[in-house]
Design a protein around this motif. Sequence first.
Motif, PDB file in Angstrom:
ATOM      1  N   LEU A   2     -10.925  24.638 -19.326  1.00  0.00           N
ATOM      2  CA  LEU A   2     -10.974  23.192 -19.088  1.00  0.00           C
ATOM      3  C   LEU A   2     -12.361  22.638 -19.428  1.00  0.00           C
ATOM      4  O   LEU A   2     -12.478  21.574 -20.038  1.00  0.00           O
ATOM      5  CB  LEU A   2     -10.620  22.878 -17.629  1.00  0.00           C
ATOM      6  N   ALA A   3     -13.411  23.374 -19.013  1.00  0.00           N
ATOM      7  CA  ALA A   3     -14.772  22.935 -19.305  1.00  0.00           C
ATOM      8  C   ALA A   3     -15.017  22.934 -20.802  1.00  0.00           C
ATOM      9  O   ALA A   3     -15.666  22.021 -21.338  1.00  0.00           O
ATOM     10  CB  ALA A   3     -15.778  23.839 -18.597  1.00  0.00           C
ATOM     11  N   TYR A  11     -15.053  22.434  -8.233  1.00  0.00           N
ATOM     12  CA  TYR A  11     -14.330  23.554  -7.659  1.00  0.00           C
ATOM     13  C   TYR A  11     -14.250  23.453  -6.131  1.00  0.00           C
ATOM     14  O   TYR A  11     -15.275  23.375  -5.452  1.00  0.00           O
ATOM     15  CB  TYR A  11     -14.997  24.871  -8.057  1.00  0.00           C
ATOM     16  N   GLU A  12     -13.058  23.456  -5.604  1.00  0.00           N
ATOM     17  CA  GLU A  12     -12.770  23.439  -4.168  1.00  0.00           C
ATOM     18  C   GLU A  12     -13.665  22.466  -3.421  1.00  0.00           C
ATOM     19  O   GLU A  12     -14.210  22.777  -2.352  1.00  0.00           O
ATOM     20  CB  GLU A  12     -12.866  24.848  -3.583  1.00  0.00           C
ATOM     21  N   GLU A  13     -13.788  21.268  -3.932  1.00  0.00           N
ATOM     22  CA  GLU A  13     -14.653  20.265  -3.334  1.00  0.00           C
ATOM     23  C   GLU A  13     -13.995  19.545  -2.159  1.00  0.00           C
ATOM     24  O   GLU A  13     -14.659  19.154  -1.210  1.00  0.00           O
ATOM     25  CB  GLU A  13     -15.060  19.244  -4.407  1.00  0.00           C
ATOM     26  N   ASP A  14     -12.697  19.350  -2.181  1.00  0.00           N
ATOM     27  CA  ASP A  14     -11.997  18.596  -1.145  1.00  0.00           C
ATOM     28  C   ASP A  14     -11.037  19.503  -0.375  1.00  0.00           C
ATOM     29  O   ASP A  14     -10.460  20.428  -0.935  1.00  0.00           O
ATOM     30  CB  ASP A  14     -11.206  17.438  -1.769  1.00  0.00           C
ATOM     31  N   SER A  15     -10.885  19.187   0.919  1.00  0.00           N
ATOM     32  CA  SER A  15      -9.925  19.899   1.768  1.00  0.00           C
ATOM     33  C   SER A  15      -8.998  18.876   2.398  1.00  0.00           C
ATOM     34  O   SER A  15      -9.407  17.765   2.727  1.00  0.00           O
ATOM     35  CB  SER A  15     -10.637  20.668   2.875  1.00  0.00           C
ATOM     36  N   PHE A  16      -7.759  19.264   2.628  1.00  0.00           N
ATOM     37  CA  PHE A  16      -6.764  18.375   3.200  1.00  0.00           C
ATOM     38  C   PHE A  16      -6.009  19.083   4.322  1.00  0.00           C
ATOM     39  O   PHE A  16      -5.586  20.230   4.165  1.00  0.00           O
ATOM     40  CB  PHE A  16      -5.750  17.935   2.130  1.00  0.00           C
ATOM     41  N   GLU A  17      -5.886  18.390   5.447  1.00  0.00           N
ATOM     42  CA  GLU A  17      -5.069  18.936   6.527  1.00  0.00           C
ATOM     43  C   GLU A  17      -3.605  18.670   6.196  1.00  0.00           C
ATOM     44  O   GLU A  17      -3.279  17.700   5.517  1.00  0.00           O
ATOM     45  CB  GLU A  17      -5.419  18.259   7.846  1.00  0.00           C
TER      46      GLU A  17
END
Length: 129
Positions: A2-3, A11-17
């Motif tokens: 992709l780059a 990379y894995e910047e956001d988290s969601f409950e």
Amino acid sequence: ALAQQGHSLFYEEDSFEYVVRKSYTPDFKIPTTTGGFFYLETKGRFTSADRKKTLEFKRSHVDVPLLIAFQNPYQRLTKKSVTTYADWCNKYGIPWCPIPIPQDFLQQWVNGSRPTSLVRHARVQMRLL
């Protein structure tokens, strides 16, 4: 890849409950003198799975009155833990009482009040026995 194609990546910047849909069925539903009701859960052992289920239920239904009655509220969560069942409930603001439930205590719940037992007070009583 992709780059190399010129895309910006985080990379894995956001988290969601997320919510797992399960159901919880308290042992007893008891009417109050004010026209409402409360739920009573009775426990011998209070396993890790029980504690997780209780927390998820209370987080999802903060207005549902739940009282947990323990056969031994001063039992430690595990052999190595210093935390008791009662300590755990106090930590999460979950009302609890011992079994047998003192009549005056239960009557307060039936009258619409929601008192809880206090570990410190109960430990003092246990030392006197």
